[in-house]
Enzyme design. Structure first.
Site, PDB file in Angstrom:
ATOM      1  N   PRO A  47     -52.121  37.510   7.936  1.00 22.51           N
ATOM      2  CA  PRO A  47     -52.019  38.245   9.195  1.00 22.51           C
ATOM      3  C   PRO A  47     -52.833  37.689  10.356  1.00 22.51           C
ATOM      4  CG  PRO A  47     -53.509  39.387   7.739  1.00 22.51           C
ATOM      5  CD  PRO A  47     -52.970  38.229   6.947  1.00 22.51           C
ATOM      6  N   GLY A  48     -53.586  36.592  10.164  1.00 22.97           N
ATOM      7  CA  GLY A  48     -54.127  35.883  11.312  1.00 22.97           C
ATOM      8  C   GLY A  48     -55.602  36.000  11.603  1.00 22.97           C
ATOM      9  N   LYS A  64     -58.130  34.664  10.176  1.00 24.07           N
ATOM     10  CA  LYS A  64     -58.780  33.357  10.096  1.00 24.07           C
ATOM     11  C   LYS A  64     -58.346  32.456  11.251  1.00 24.07           C
ATOM     12  CE  LYS A  64     -59.178  33.828   5.087  1.00 24.07           C
ATOM     13  NZ  LYS A  64     -58.553  35.174   5.084  1.00 24.07           N
ATOM     14  N   CYS A  71     -57.419  35.980  -2.287  1.00 23.52           N
ATOM     15  CA  CYS A  71     -58.024  37.316  -2.399  1.00 23.52           C
ATOM     16  C   CYS A  71     -57.681  37.883  -3.772  1.00 23.52           C
ATOM     17  CB  CYS A  71     -57.549  38.235  -1.270  1.00 23.52           C
ATOM     18  SG  CYS A  71     -55.770  38.376  -1.096  1.00 23.52           S
TER      19      CYS A  71
END
Length: 422
Positions: A243-244, A246, A355
């Protein structure tokens, strides 16, 4: 006359049926419009009820067991589970019992069991919060608990389950100044630089949201980018970027970022978040394996995985999945590592992370990559706030939900930096 709270409860029941019966994920259901017809307050309540029920499902089942000669049909069982959660959180028994009896009665196949639902929930109401508190911490479903115990031991898994049951605080990553964000939001700066807020919050109403001072990102998820150190002026590929969070970190650090992901919908969200915080990155919608532009100084690969490290925020996961996808995911991660290395310039660095709580999706992947690629090395990790117990034998970091319990825990994550031969 419409019963107060019934629409939200029916929606929560629908979510629970889809998750436990059809293997659907909460985020997938919400994105598909499962709650679209409800007003905002009912949407929030339905998600909260379903999440609380999933988080405490094993305990709810233990509480119900003495009052059931045999397990009722799923429609009834899920209504009872939701009723237990509400009754044991102190909601008024009359309204809770009536609501879930009505949900049972509205289904033609289960309407004959409304008397059972009424009797069982009234017995649960007599026990109330005290009976709930007397039950043990909910266990993770066996398909996942067994490999976790094999990897980390029973005591560690019990501690992880306590962290899952407790849920997660809200973590923010500051665009510039973590202390300023903490002061504005009433949070605290963690040792790794994330800002943590306790209690429930409406994200969009927090100070600094509209001005783009921060974005939501679990403290564990914010560490992989930090492994690269100073990224100013570097060309960095964020592979599997959505989802961005990083991508935003890399852009805030001054990197020339290219973010690649296959999902058009999720990449639209990345672009929206970039615009909100006033940062720039090139976004590309493409399959990671089809992307062949090379010569990057660094590649960040947050590979698709079992997501077993995110259960404290996504309690639906162990009930929507059964582990059957593990083999395919592990194979995909291996191939992604090999492909990502081809996109690096000589001497470039690959941050591999997942994760996941499973070593096969972390430590083992790095060990196998070192065997497949002669000359590949694991770079030393020097990051603020890293605890000695997080470090692994092959040179990576292993984070777990039971770490930082005094601070509210963290997601489970694995990460390592691989350096390509010059």
């Amino acid at each position: 006359m419409r019963q107060t709270g019934l629409p939200a409860r029916r929606a929560a029941h629908h979510l629970l049926m889809q998750i436990t019966g059809e293997g659907r994920l909460m985020a997938e259901l919400v994105a598909a419009g499962a709650l679209a017809e409800l007003p905002p307050e009912d949407r929030a309540r339905a998600q909260r009820l379903a999440s609380d029920a999933l988080r405490g499902l094993d305990r709810a089942d233990r509480m119900l067991k003495p009052y059931l000669k045999k397990a009722p049909p799923p429609h009834v069982m899920n209504a009872l589970r939701l009723g237990v959660i509400e009754l044991c959180s102190g909601e008024a028994a009359h309204g809770v019992v009536n609501a879930y009896v009505e949900i049972v009665a509205r289904n033609k196949r289960t309407q004959s069991m409304k008397g059972l639902a009424n009797a069982v929930l009234r017995k649960v109401a007599d026990e109330g919060p005290d009976g709930w508190a007397a039950r043990p911490v909910p266990l993770t479903p066996g398909w996942l608990r067994q490999p976790l115990v094999a990897a980390w031991g029973r005591e560690a898994v019990t501690a992880m389950e306590a962290a899952h049951f407790a849920g997660a605080p809200l973590d923010l990553t500051a665009k510039d100044d973590p202390q300023a964000v903490a002061d504005a939001t009433g949070g605290a700066v963690l040792r790794t630089g994330s800002v943590r807020l306790s209690g429930g919050h409406q994200v969009s109403t927090l100070p600094g949201y509209d001005s783009g001072d921060w974005w939501v990102q679990d403290a564990a998820a914010a560490i992989p980018v930090k492994l690269l150190g100073d990224v100013a002026g570097l060309t960095v590929l964020d592979l599997c970027a959505a989802p961005g969070g990083k991508t935003l970190q890399l852009a805030a650090g001054g990197a020339d970022v290219m973010a690649v992901d296959l999902s058009e919908r999720r990449m639209a969200r990345v672009a929206k978040n970039l615009a909100r915080v006033g940062l720039a990155a090139k976004t590309v919608i493409a399959d990671a394996f089809a992307f062949d532009q090379g010569g990057f100084d660094a590649v960040l690969l947050d590979a698709p995985c079992s997501a077993t490290g995110t259960i404290r925020r996504h309690p639906d996961l162990p009930y929507a999945k059964d582990g059957s996808e593990f083999g395919a995911l592990i194979d995909q991660q291996e191939r992604l590592i090999d492909h990502a290395l081809t996109l690096l310039k000589p001497g470039g660095r690959l941050v591999f992370c997942t994760c996941s709580l499973l070593p096969d999706e972390g430590e083992v992947q790095v060990e196998d990559a070192l065997t497949r690629h002669p000359g590949l090395t694991v770079a030393p990790i020097e990051v603020q706030g890293v605890e000695p117990e997080w470090r692994t034998e092959e040179g990576g970091l292993r984070l777990r939900p039971d770490y930082w319990t005094d601070l509210g825990g963290m997601d489970g994550f694995y990460m390592a930096v691989l350096t390509k031969p010059a």
